[in-house]
Scaffold this active site. Structure first.
Site, PDB file in Angstrom:
ATOM      1  N   CYS A 165       9.439  -6.314  46.726  1.00 58.12           N
ATOM      2  CA  CYS A 165       8.722  -7.442  46.114  1.00 58.12           C
ATOM      3  C   CYS A 165       8.993  -7.564  44.617  1.00 58.12           C
ATOM      4  CB  CYS A 165       7.223  -7.308  46.375  1.00 58.12           C
ATOM      5  SG  CYS A 165       6.851  -7.378  48.126  1.00 58.12           S
ATOM      6  N   HIS A 209       4.350 -12.995  41.977  1.00 58.01           N
ATOM      7  CA  HIS A 209       4.770 -12.665  43.332  1.00 58.01           C
ATOM      8  C   HIS A 209       3.648 -13.085  44.292  1.00 58.01           C
ATOM      9  CE1 HIS A 209       6.091 -10.616  46.815  1.00 58.01           C
ATOM     10  NE2 HIS A 209       5.153  -9.687  46.763  1.00 58.01           N
ATOM     11  N   ASN A 222       4.318 -14.081  52.509  1.00 54.48           N
ATOM     12  CA  ASN A 222       5.013 -13.256  51.521  1.00 54.48           C
ATOM     13  C   ASN A 222       6.505 -13.243  51.873  1.00 54.48           C
ATOM     14  OD1 ASN A 222       6.062 -11.256  49.899  1.00 54.48           O
ATOM     15  ND2 ASN A 222       4.476  -9.743  50.354  1.00 54.48           N
TER      16      ASN A 222
HETATM   17  N1  COA Z   1      -6.588  -9.655  61.671  1.00 53.03           N
HETATM   18  C1  COA Z   1      -7.828  -9.271  61.922  1.00 53.03           C
HETATM   19  N2  COA Z   1      -8.331  -8.110  61.464  1.00 53.03           N
HETATM   20  C2  COA Z   1      -7.527  -7.326  60.749  1.00 53.03           C
HETATM   21  C3  COA Z   1      -6.186  -7.677  60.464  1.00 53.03           C
HETATM   22  C4  COA Z   1      -5.725  -8.899  60.976  1.00 53.03           C
HETATM   23  N3  COA Z   1      -4.488  -9.347  60.753  1.00 53.03           N
HETATM   24  N4  COA Z   1      -5.634  -6.691  59.738  1.00 53.03           N
HETATM   25  C5  COA Z   1      -6.564  -5.765  59.542  1.00 53.03           C
HETATM   26  N5  COA Z   1      -7.714  -6.142  60.155  1.00 53.03           N
HETATM   27  C6  COA Z   1      -8.990  -5.442  60.217  1.00 53.03           C
HETATM   28  C7  COA Z   1      -8.884  -3.989  59.858  1.00 53.03           C
HETATM   29  O1  COA Z   1      -8.485  -3.247  60.972  1.00 53.03           O
HETATM   30  C8  COA Z   1     -10.293  -3.694  59.435  1.00 53.03           C
HETATM   31  O2  COA Z   1     -11.099  -3.514  60.576  1.00 53.03           O
HETATM   32  P1  COA Z   1     -12.273  -2.422  60.609  1.00 53.03           P
HETATM   33  O3  COA Z   1     -13.212  -2.837  59.531  1.00 53.03           O
HETATM   34  O4  COA Z   1     -12.811  -2.562  61.983  1.00 53.03           O
HETATM   35  O5  COA Z   1     -11.600  -1.121  60.337  1.00 53.03           O
HETATM   36  C9  COA Z   1     -10.748  -4.990  58.768  1.00 53.03           C
HETATM   37  O6  COA Z   1      -9.862  -6.000  59.231  1.00 53.03           O
HETATM   38  C10 COA Z   1     -10.683  -4.939  57.261  1.00 53.03           C
HETATM   39  O7  COA Z   1      -9.449  -4.392  56.923  1.00 53.03           O
HETATM   40  P2  COA Z   1      -9.082  -4.108  55.452  1.00 53.03           P
HETATM   41  O8  COA Z   1      -7.759  -3.411  55.412  1.00 53.03           O
HETATM   42  O9  COA Z   1     -10.251  -3.493  54.770  1.00 53.03           O
HETATM   43  O10 COA Z   1      -8.915  -5.593  54.900  1.00 53.03           O
HETATM   44  P3  COA Z   1      -8.603  -6.030  53.449  1.00 53.03           P
HETATM   45  O11 COA Z   1      -9.679  -6.894  52.942  1.00 53.03           O
HETATM   46  O12 COA Z   1      -8.159  -4.876  52.597  1.00 53.03           O
HETATM   47  O13 COA Z   1      -7.321  -6.966  53.678  1.00 53.03           O
HETATM   48  C11 COA Z   1      -4.947  -6.904  53.459  1.00 53.03           C
HETATM   49  C12 COA Z   1      -6.154  -6.434  54.254  1.00 53.03           C
HETATM   50  C13 COA Z   1      -3.697  -6.351  54.074  1.00 53.03           C
HETATM   51  C14 COA Z   1      -4.906  -8.419  53.483  1.00 53.03           C
HETATM   52  C15 COA Z   1      -5.116  -6.410  51.991  1.00 53.03           C
HETATM   53  O14 COA Z   1      -5.421  -5.057  51.971  1.00 53.03           O
HETATM   54  C16 COA Z   1      -3.895  -6.640  51.156  1.00 53.03           C
HETATM   55  O15 COA Z   1      -3.518  -7.772  50.876  1.00 53.03           O
HETATM   56  N6  COA Z   1      -3.270  -5.567  50.674  1.00 53.03           N
HETATM   57  C17 COA Z   1      -2.085  -5.659  49.856  1.00 53.03           C
HETATM   58  C18 COA Z   1      -1.010  -6.416  50.546  1.00 53.03           C
HETATM   59  C19 COA Z   1       0.263  -6.341  49.822  1.00 53.03           C
HETATM   60  O16 COA Z   1       0.310  -6.542  48.647  1.00 53.03           O
HETATM   61  N7  COA Z   1       1.281  -6.010  50.582  1.00 53.03           N
HETATM   62  C20 COA Z   1       2.494  -5.618  50.049  1.00 53.03           C
HETATM   63  C21 COA Z   1       3.457  -6.630  49.892  1.00 53.03           C
HETATM   64  S1  COA Z   1       4.028  -6.477  48.280  1.00 53.03           S
END
Ligand code: COA
Length: 334
Positions: A116, A261, A291
């Protein structure tokens, strides 16, 4: 004053096939449009129309558009920098494939593997080449085909809903005006996070590099510690943006446009809030493309130019964070 580099033109290309969040729920029943939109801001993404289309194929129209908008021809380009985490082949890199597909002279083609942050790493190299007088015109391309490498099952839902295919390109050359152009590029890395966002297999450290067990265990798909990545991104992007602005001698009120980004709309809103950049100055395309990794910032530049949102005289801030971990920022006076 020493010569500066400048972005002379930008282009982009995304495949025509649209995959909405609702389309994804047919493959990943445990996700939903509401969850994806609320947590990431993504509504849809583009994917390649059929098998056999690689990152270098998406790069071709993006590169042509950037070269044309720079008022140049492919014969004016002296070097290619190709940033991607999804190269067409394990080797050689996609840069030589693009050189050949565009029918370019036998210019050097450098491949950058900084995910990224790939565009910012590439810009840092191009800027140094131009300022040192090594090359006159450098084509940077960020292009990704993610759709062939995602675990489209409930197991992969946290990662697979995030990514889309696309390409963005810019031509970097000597700035006609020493007051304008790339004021600086700051890039950083910390391998402490290497295993928190990665694709493990195939890997040269294993003999053989790929086995049926690895496939069955899902070790061929991207893995991410989402919360940790979120925390690092929202800390490091503002930090490096401030460093870049300080080195450029500008402050946050001077920033007319922020092209970050596009990993998560919430990350960018958070970063802008920390930096005190008003929301209306942020460029978003994650809602339409997801992304696209190395392509996000050049797509943002190209679209902003096309919409007339990015104009001469503006001070623009780029910032990104991704796998590695790697991150960076740049201030450009347009
Ligand atoms: N759909 C539904 N539920 C989902 C899911 C999806 N696609 N992905 C994860 N979940 C669930 C998890 O399992 C979790 O369930 P639980 O509470 O029963 O354990 C719940 O949703 C919350 O997950 P969490 O990881 O706490 O969500 P979040 O608010 O942190 O959002 C991301 C998840 C991935 C969107 C977020 O962490 C993020 O954007 N991280 C950085 C991403 C990034 O920059 N990626 C790298 C590219 S450079």
């Amino acid at each position: 004053m020493a010569a500066r580099s400048a972005i002379l033109g930008a282009g982009h290309y995304v495949p025509s096939k649209v995959v909405t969040n609702d389309d994804l729920t047919k493959l990943i029943p445990s996700t939903s449009d509401a969850w994806i939109q609320e947590r990431t801001g993504i509504r849809e993404r583009r994917i390649i129309e059929h098998d056999g289309i690689g990152a270098s194929d998406l790069a071709v129209p993006a590169a042509k558009m950037a070269i044309e908008r720079a008022g140049l021809t492919i014969h004016d380009i002296d070097a290619i920098i190709f940033a991607t985490l999804s190269p067409d082949l394990t080797f050689p890199g996609s840069g030589v494939l693009l050189q050949h597909k565009l029918g370019m002279p036998q210019i050097p083609a450098l491949d950058v593997r900084n995910q990224c942050s790939g565009f910012l790493y590439s810009l840092s190299v191009a800027d140094a080449w131009i300022r040192a007088g090594v090359y006159k015109h450098v084509l940077i391309v960020g292009a990704e085909v993610h759709s062939t490498g995602l675990d489209l099952s409930d197991r992969g839902r946290d990662v697979s809903v995030l990514f889309g295919d696309g390409a963005g390109a810019v031509v970097v050359g000597r700035s006609p005006d020493p007051e304008r152009g790339v004021l600086n590029v700051v890039i950083r890395s910390d391998g402490v996070g290497a295993h928190d966002l990665m694709v493990e297999c195939p890997a040269s450290k294993y003999m053989p590099r790929i086995t049926k067990e690895m496939i069955d265990e899902g070790r061929i798909w991207p893995k991410m510690n989402g919360k940790l990545v979120f925390r690092w991104a929202t800390e490091k992007m503002p930090e490096v943006a401030i460093e870049s602005m300080e080195k450029a001698g500008v402050n946050v009120d001077d920033i007319d446009l922020f092209i970050p980004h596009q990993a998560n709309m919430r990350i960018n809103q958070f970063v802008a809030m920390k930096l005190n950049i008003p929301q209306e100055k942020i460029v978003h395309n994650i809602d339409r493309y997801g992304n696209t990794t190395a392509a996000t910032i050049p797509i943002g530049i190209s679209e902003s130019l096309g919409e007339g949102r990015l104009k001469p005289g503006m001070t623009v801030l780029f910032a990104g964070f991704g796998a590695g971990f790697t991150w960076g920022a740049s201030v450009v006076r347009w």
